[in-house]
Design an enzyme around this catalytic site. Structure first.
Site, PDB file in Angstrom:
ATOM      1  CB  SER A  72      -0.982  -0.042   1.156  1.00 11.19           C
ATOM      2  OG  SER A  72      -2.062   0.815   0.882  1.00 11.19           O
ATOM      3  CG  ASP A 116      -6.659  -2.796  -2.928  1.00  7.12           C
ATOM      4  OD1 ASP A 116      -7.166  -1.950  -2.164  1.00  7.12           O
ATOM      5  OD2 ASP A 116      -5.492  -3.199  -2.807  1.00  7.12           O
ATOM      6  CG  HIS A 138      -5.478  -2.647   1.187  1.00  7.90           C
ATOM      7  ND1 HIS A 138      -5.221  -1.970   0.022  1.00  7.90           N
ATOM      8  CD2 HIS A 138      -4.661  -2.088   2.124  1.00  7.90           C
ATOM      9  CE1 HIS A 138      -4.311  -1.029   0.233  1.00  7.90           C
ATOM     10  NE2 HIS A 138      -3.948  -1.102   1.503  1.00  7.90           N
TER      11      HIS A 138
END
Length: 523
Positions: free
Chosen positions: A245, A463, A493
């Site tokens: 991320s 996601d 995610h």
């Protein structure tokens, strides 16, 4: 207080797993700059970003450091015995334009490779945020990386401005709790709007008072320079790196600044490097509504009807907050936060079903617990400082300072994209960095890395926080022959450890150097 949807909630999902099981997270006491005088009430210094792209000219006293690794206990929720973990601190320049000047501590944690004869080197992790503590998260997540630990030392760190690494602090627990209960994150009256904007300004002023000297120096470019210094200190010729991320933004920035030093690198759940502040908010509005639609389909409910039902629930909570078993009230902002967190992982969707059903019966306890897990609030009312670090890093990175008028202008478009999340994320563009005490570095992050080795870029089609389209853009930005796109058809995610095909492909790359064909799809 504005609570931005994180471009990296790997830590949040882990917190959810422990917090709802009755384990409290223990925020680490933030370290300061070399002395209190440098972090107390001093005004923010003007940023002087003039180092060479490689952050050259570092004194031998820094590059020649040898970490004093000492046994340390894994944080609460860590599955590995404490004796397997070693912690150390290295010093990094506060200002890379003045590499012989003030230094700040960077906290590291390591678990050594089990097969020393076949050891490849160190594998550094950043789990996202920005503002997440790698020292806390790696032990909790280490089981997922057990195969990699055969041949890699697993290493993570608290980035500059985070927790033990001169962590930014902006307000105390009482101030944070008051803002949570008082500030409407989707203001719909002039008074609510004024309170929302004032809270954002007050937050920034608190950061300036408590951590002023740090604020110009906590951006991603400086964190990438720290990565390269850590690489040297660990004795690795190249940086082997796993970013999740926000960690993908850090990894892309490192590749841009140090292309010749890029080793085996994986970027999973990818931040779109072409998106500015408004673009990022638009991406997340799209991604979370997409995830909500997929969740509703999984329960057998029509997404349009389910979205309308949840929208009505949030409006009713806005008009009359719900009681909870803690005695606190569930506001619509806390309810929305509680809805956001389970969408990060398909395995947590049943928690959302139960929490929504309870809220529709007039009780907000389960949604409040989910919101508290996301906000890093323990049962005693103590908060971690991740949201402080997150805002400081984001605002150091981004030049954008959208106004209230610009946020209002976004509302019709964002409501069309998502009746549930649109207003919140449109207002967030103005509530985040408005009146921030230092300027941001750039409009969008740089990720072009000509000459770098292959970087494996993993995007998941469902996601919510970093929508799939960002992975394709990152692979393109890294450049031909560098960015290698791996598509995961799935939800959640981050894909490694949850999608078997992705895990196998990543392991083959990191352990054996097998680079998949660009455009490979899993499953």
């Amino acid at each position: 207080m504005s609570v931005r949807v994180r471009a990296g909630a790997a830590a949040s999902v882990l917190v959810l797993a422990t917090a709802l099981a009755g384990c409290d997270s223990s925020p680490g006491a933030p370290a300061s700059v070399d002395d209190a005088k440098r972090t107390g009430s001093a005004p923010p210094a003007a940023s002087s970003r003039a180092p060479s792209p490689a952050g050259g000219g570092l004194p031998a006293a820094l590059t020649g450091q040898r970490p004093d690794w000492r046994a340390c206990s894994a944080p609460a929720g860590g599955s590995a015995p404490g004796g397997e973990w070693r912690c150390a601190t290295v010093r990094v320049p506060l200002d890379y334009a003045k590499p012989s000047g003030t230094t700040i501590p960077l906290a590291l944690i390591r678990k050594e490779a089990r097969d020393g004869d076949r050891r490849i080197g160190s594998l550094l992790f950043n789990f996202g945020g920005p503002g997440g503590s790698g020292v806390d998260t790696l032990p909790r997540a280490a089981d997922e990386y057990g195969r990699l630990n055969e041949r890699y030392d697993l290493v993570s760190f608290d980035p500059r401005g985070v927790s033990r690494s001169a962590g930014v602090v902006c307000r105390d627990d009482a101030e944070q709790a008051a803002a949570e209960s008082r500030v409407d994150l989707t203001p719909d009256t002039p008074a609510e709007e004024a309170a929302y904007l004032k809270d954002g300004a007050d937050f920034g002023a608190g950061c300036a008072r408590r951590s002023g000297r740090l604020l110009p120096h906590v951006g991603t470019s400086d964190a990438a320079r720290d990565l390269d210094l850590v690489r040297q200190v660990l004795g690795d010729a190249k940086l082997n790196y796993f970013g999740i991320s926000y960690g993908t933004q850090l990894g892309g920035t490192y590749a841009h600044l140090f292309p010749a030093k890029v080793g085996r690198t994986v970027l999973d759940a990818v931040v779109d490097p072409t998106a500015d502040t408004v673009g990022h908010a638009r991406n997340q509005t799209t991604g979370f509504q997409r995830a909500l639609d997929n969740y509703l389909r999984s329960t057998g409910e029509d997404p349009a009807k389910g979205t309308a039902r949840i929208t009505r629930l949030l409006r009713s909570i806005d008009a009359k907050p719900l009681p909870t078993d803690s005695g606190r009230k569930l506001t619509d902002g806390l309810a929305l936060t509680g809805i956001v967190l389970p969408l990060y992982s398909q395995g947590n969707w049943p928690l959302l079903t139960s929490a929504l059903a309870q809220a529709e019966r007039g009780v907000g306890s389960e949604l409040l617990r989910l919101a508290d897990a996301y906000n890093d609030r323990d049962r005693d009312g103590h908060y971690s400082t991740q949201s402080h670090s997150q805002r400081a890093i984001s605002c150091a990175d981004s030049k954008a300072r959208p106004t209230a008028a610009q946020a209002r202008a976004l509302l019709p478009e964002f409501r069309r994209i998502s009746p549930v999340f649109g207003e919140f994320l449109a207002w967030d563009t103005a509530g985040w960095c408005a009146n921030w005490p230092v300027p941001g570095e750039r409009d969008t992050p740089e990720a072009s890395a000509p000459g770098a080795g292959p970087v494996l870029v993993v995007g998941t089609t469902g996601d919510p926080a970093t929508p799939y389209e960002g992975a394709k853009k990152m692979a393109d930005e890294l450049g031909a022959g560098v960015g290698v796109l791996l598509t995961n058809k799935g939800e959640g995610h981050g894909a490694y450890g949850t999608a078997a095909c992705v895990t196998r492909t990543v392991d083959a790359y990191l352990l054996d150097g097998k680079v998949p064909a660009n455009g490979t799809t899993c499953p």
